[in-house]
Design a protein around this motif. Sequence first.
Motif, PDB file in Angstrom:
ATOM      1  N   THR A 225       0.747  -1.428   0.005  1.00 61.98           N
ATOM      2  CA  THR A 225      -0.052   0.077   0.134  1.00 61.98           C
ATOM      3  C   THR A 225       0.773   1.212   0.090  1.00 61.98           C
ATOM      4  O   THR A 225       1.757   1.296   0.731  1.00 61.98           O
ATOM      5  CB  THR A 225      -0.819  -0.079   1.186  1.00 61.98           C
ATOM      6  OG1 THR A 225      -1.682  -1.159   1.210  1.00 61.98           O
ATOM      7  CG2 THR A 225      -1.766   1.196   1.261  1.00 61.98           C
ATOM      8  N   GLU A 226       0.593   2.182  -0.811  1.00 57.84           N
ATOM      9  CA  GLU A 226       1.268   3.521  -0.972  1.00 57.84           C
ATOM     10  C   GLU A 226       0.298   4.586  -0.930  1.00 57.84           C
ATOM     11  O   GLU A 226      -0.724   4.743  -1.332  1.00 57.84           O
ATOM     12  CB  GLU A 226       1.793   3.455  -2.468  1.00 57.84           C
ATOM     13  CG  GLU A 226       2.662   4.691  -2.562  1.00 57.84           C
ATOM     14  CD  GLU A 226       3.235   4.677  -4.009  1.00 57.84           C
ATOM     15  OE1 GLU A 226       3.025   5.687  -4.671  1.00 57.84           O
ATOM     16  OE2 GLU A 226       4.051   3.716  -4.412  1.00 57.84           O
ATOM     17  N   LEU A 227       0.855   5.772   0.061  1.00 61.71           N
ATOM     18  CA  LEU A 227       0.202   6.936   0.236  1.00 61.71           C
ATOM     19  C   LEU A 227       1.181   7.779  -0.211  1.00 61.71           C
ATOM     20  O   LEU A 227       2.478   7.896  -0.149  1.00 61.71           O
ATOM     21  CB  LEU A 227       0.071   7.148   1.671  1.00 61.71           C
ATOM     22  CG  LEU A 227      -0.789   5.920   2.536  1.00 61.71           C
ATOM     23  CD1 LEU A 227      -0.747   6.228   3.975  1.00 61.71           C
ATOM     24  CD2 LEU A 227      -2.258   5.980   2.058  1.00 61.71           C
ATOM     25  N   SER A 228       0.494   9.120  -0.732  1.00 63.91           N
ATOM     26  CA  SER A 228       1.620  10.086  -1.768  1.00 63.91           C
ATOM     27  C   SER A 228       0.868  11.496  -1.642  1.00 63.91           C
ATOM     28  O   SER A 228      -0.099  11.579  -1.980  1.00 63.91           O
ATOM     29  CB  SER A 228       1.844   9.497  -2.995  1.00 63.91           C
ATOM     30  OG  SER A 228       2.627  10.462  -3.889  1.00 63.91           O
ATOM     31  N   TRP A 229       1.765  12.409  -1.365  1.00 62.22           N
ATOM     32  CA  TRP A 229       1.490  13.653  -1.334  1.00 62.22           C
ATOM     33  C   TRP A 229       2.257  14.621  -2.182  1.00 62.22           C
ATOM     34  O   TRP A 229       3.667  14.408  -2.012  1.00 62.22           O
ATOM     35  CB  TRP A 229       1.359  14.193   0.026  1.00 62.22           C
ATOM     36  CG  TRP A 229       0.405  13.544   0.925  1.00 62.22           C
ATOM     37  CD1 TRP A 229      -0.807  13.931   1.091  1.00 62.22           C
ATOM     38  CD2 TRP A 229       0.533  12.446   1.747  1.00 62.22           C
ATOM     39  NE1 TRP A 229      -1.662  13.076   1.937  1.00 62.22           N
ATOM     40  CE2 TRP A 229      -0.558  12.053   2.257  1.00 62.22           C
ATOM     41  CE3 TRP A 229       1.677  11.642   1.712  1.00 62.22           C
ATOM     42  CZ2 TRP A 229      -0.913  10.893   2.894  1.00 62.22           C
ATOM     43  CZ3 TRP A 229       1.725  10.700   2.503  1.00 62.22           C
ATOM     44  CH2 TRP A 229       0.245  10.363   3.305  1.00 62.22           C
ATOM     45  N   THR A 230       2.389  15.455  -3.156  1.00 61.13           N
ATOM     46  CA  THR A 230       3.026  16.270  -3.825  1.00 61.13           C
ATOM     47  C   THR A 230       2.647  17.652  -3.699  1.00 61.13           C
ATOM     48  O   THR A 230       1.476  18.232  -3.634  1.00 61.13           O
ATOM     49  CB  THR A 230       3.002  16.092  -5.397  1.00 61.13           C
ATOM     50  OG1 THR A 230       3.266  14.685  -5.263  1.00 61.13           O
ATOM     51  CG2 THR A 230       4.049  16.922  -5.978  1.00 61.13           C
TER      52      THR A 230
ATOM     53  N   GLY B 240       6.509  23.997 -14.320  1.00 62.01           N
ATOM     54  CA  GLY B 240       8.008  24.166 -13.965  1.00 62.01           C
ATOM     55  C   GLY B 240       8.410  24.214 -12.501  1.00 62.01           C
ATOM     56  O   GLY B 240       9.745  24.434 -12.517  1.00 62.01           O
ATOM     57  N   ALA B 241       7.534  24.499 -11.643  1.00 67.46           N
ATOM     58  CA  ALA B 241       8.023  24.687 -10.245  1.00 67.46           C
ATOM     59  C   ALA B 241       8.490  23.483  -9.606  1.00 67.46           C
ATOM     60  O   ALA B 241       7.988  22.415  -9.935  1.00 67.46           O
ATOM     61  CB  ALA B 241       6.890  25.352  -9.348  1.00 67.46           C
ATOM     62  N   THR B 242       9.607  23.516  -8.762  1.00 69.78           N
ATOM     63  CA  THR B 242      10.206  22.427  -8.178  1.00 69.78           C
ATOM     64  C   THR B 242       9.077  21.979  -7.066  1.00 69.78           C
ATOM     65  O   THR B 242       8.181  22.648  -6.325  1.00 69.78           O
ATOM     66  CB  THR B 242      11.346  22.866  -7.369  1.00 69.78           C
ATOM     67  OG1 THR B 242      12.085  23.396  -8.322  1.00 69.78           O
ATOM     68  CG2 THR B 242      11.871  21.582  -6.696  1.00 69.78           C
ATOM     69  N   THR B 243       8.990  20.582  -6.968  1.00 66.88           N
ATOM     70  CA  THR B 243       8.050  19.823  -6.192  1.00 66.88           C
ATOM     71  C   THR B 243       8.613  18.952  -5.219  1.00 66.88           C
ATOM     72  O   THR B 243       9.847  18.601  -5.543  1.00 66.88           O
ATOM     73  CB  THR B 243       6.962  19.263  -6.921  1.00 66.88           C
ATOM     74  OG1 THR B 243       7.323  18.160  -7.694  1.00 66.88           O
ATOM     75  CG2 THR B 243       6.055  20.172  -7.770  1.00 66.88           C
ATOM     76  N   LEU B 244       8.135  18.615  -4.087  1.00 66.32           N
ATOM     77  CA  LEU B 244       8.381  17.701  -3.222  1.00 66.32           C
ATOM     78  C   LEU B 244       7.250  16.561  -3.022  1.00 66.32           C
ATOM     79  O   LEU B 244       6.291  17.089  -2.793  1.00 66.32           O
ATOM     80  CB  LEU B 244       8.856  18.267  -1.881  1.00 66.32           C
ATOM     81  CG  LEU B 244       9.189  17.193  -0.769  1.00 66.32           C
ATOM     82  CD1 LEU B 244      10.312  16.659  -1.230  1.00 66.32           C
ATOM     83  CD2 LEU B 244       9.391  17.882   0.597  1.00 66.32           C
ATOM     84  N   THR B 245       7.674  15.365  -3.186  1.00 67.89           N
ATOM     85  CA  THR B 245       6.623  14.167  -2.946  1.00 67.89           C
ATOM     86  C   THR B 245       6.964  13.431  -2.018  1.00 67.89           C
ATOM     87  O   THR B 245       8.337  13.091  -1.806  1.00 67.89           O
ATOM     88  CB  THR B 245       6.377  13.393  -4.266  1.00 67.89           C
ATOM     89  OG1 THR B 245       5.998  14.106  -5.416  1.00 67.89           O
ATOM     90  CG2 THR B 245       5.549  12.262  -4.119  1.00 67.89           C
TER      91      THR B 245
END
Length: 158
Positions: free
Chosen positions: A2-7, A104-109
Amino acid sequence: MTELSWTLPVVGEDEGGRRRLDPEEVWQGLLRKAENPVPFIAGITGCQVLERHEDGLLREITVAGRAKARERVVFHDRRLMVFHQIDDPYLAEIHNEIGRDEQGATTLTIRVLLSAEGKAKGQRDGSFVESTARYFGGIVQPIVDTLVRSRSESGPGA
């Protein structure tokens, strides 16, 4: 698994107004977070680096002043950090990944992978997955805010 993810985009306010970090600035911030997560994550009250490796480190974090957990942190290509959970029976890995959004903005996931035991616990008790999602979902914005703030404090070229 199971995977949970937020960016989220890595953008925030500093004394000069809105500030976007580039991928290298985010990577440097994540390296600081790997060494000492205390300023980044509420609830983590201590961290000790136990070993250093060519590709990362082994650390022991203290949660809420009492619970201890070891994590093997592996650095990948200056864009991905994987926190392998050694002592937590329910979490397998936590990923911190740098990317870009459509503008084009830097993201953090932040991606959380439950272990087989964690998945089974989630099937037995739906509130486990909900509380895990609530906790990790709640730490993403504070991590981004701290990345932006700590970059601003260290100044240009730092």
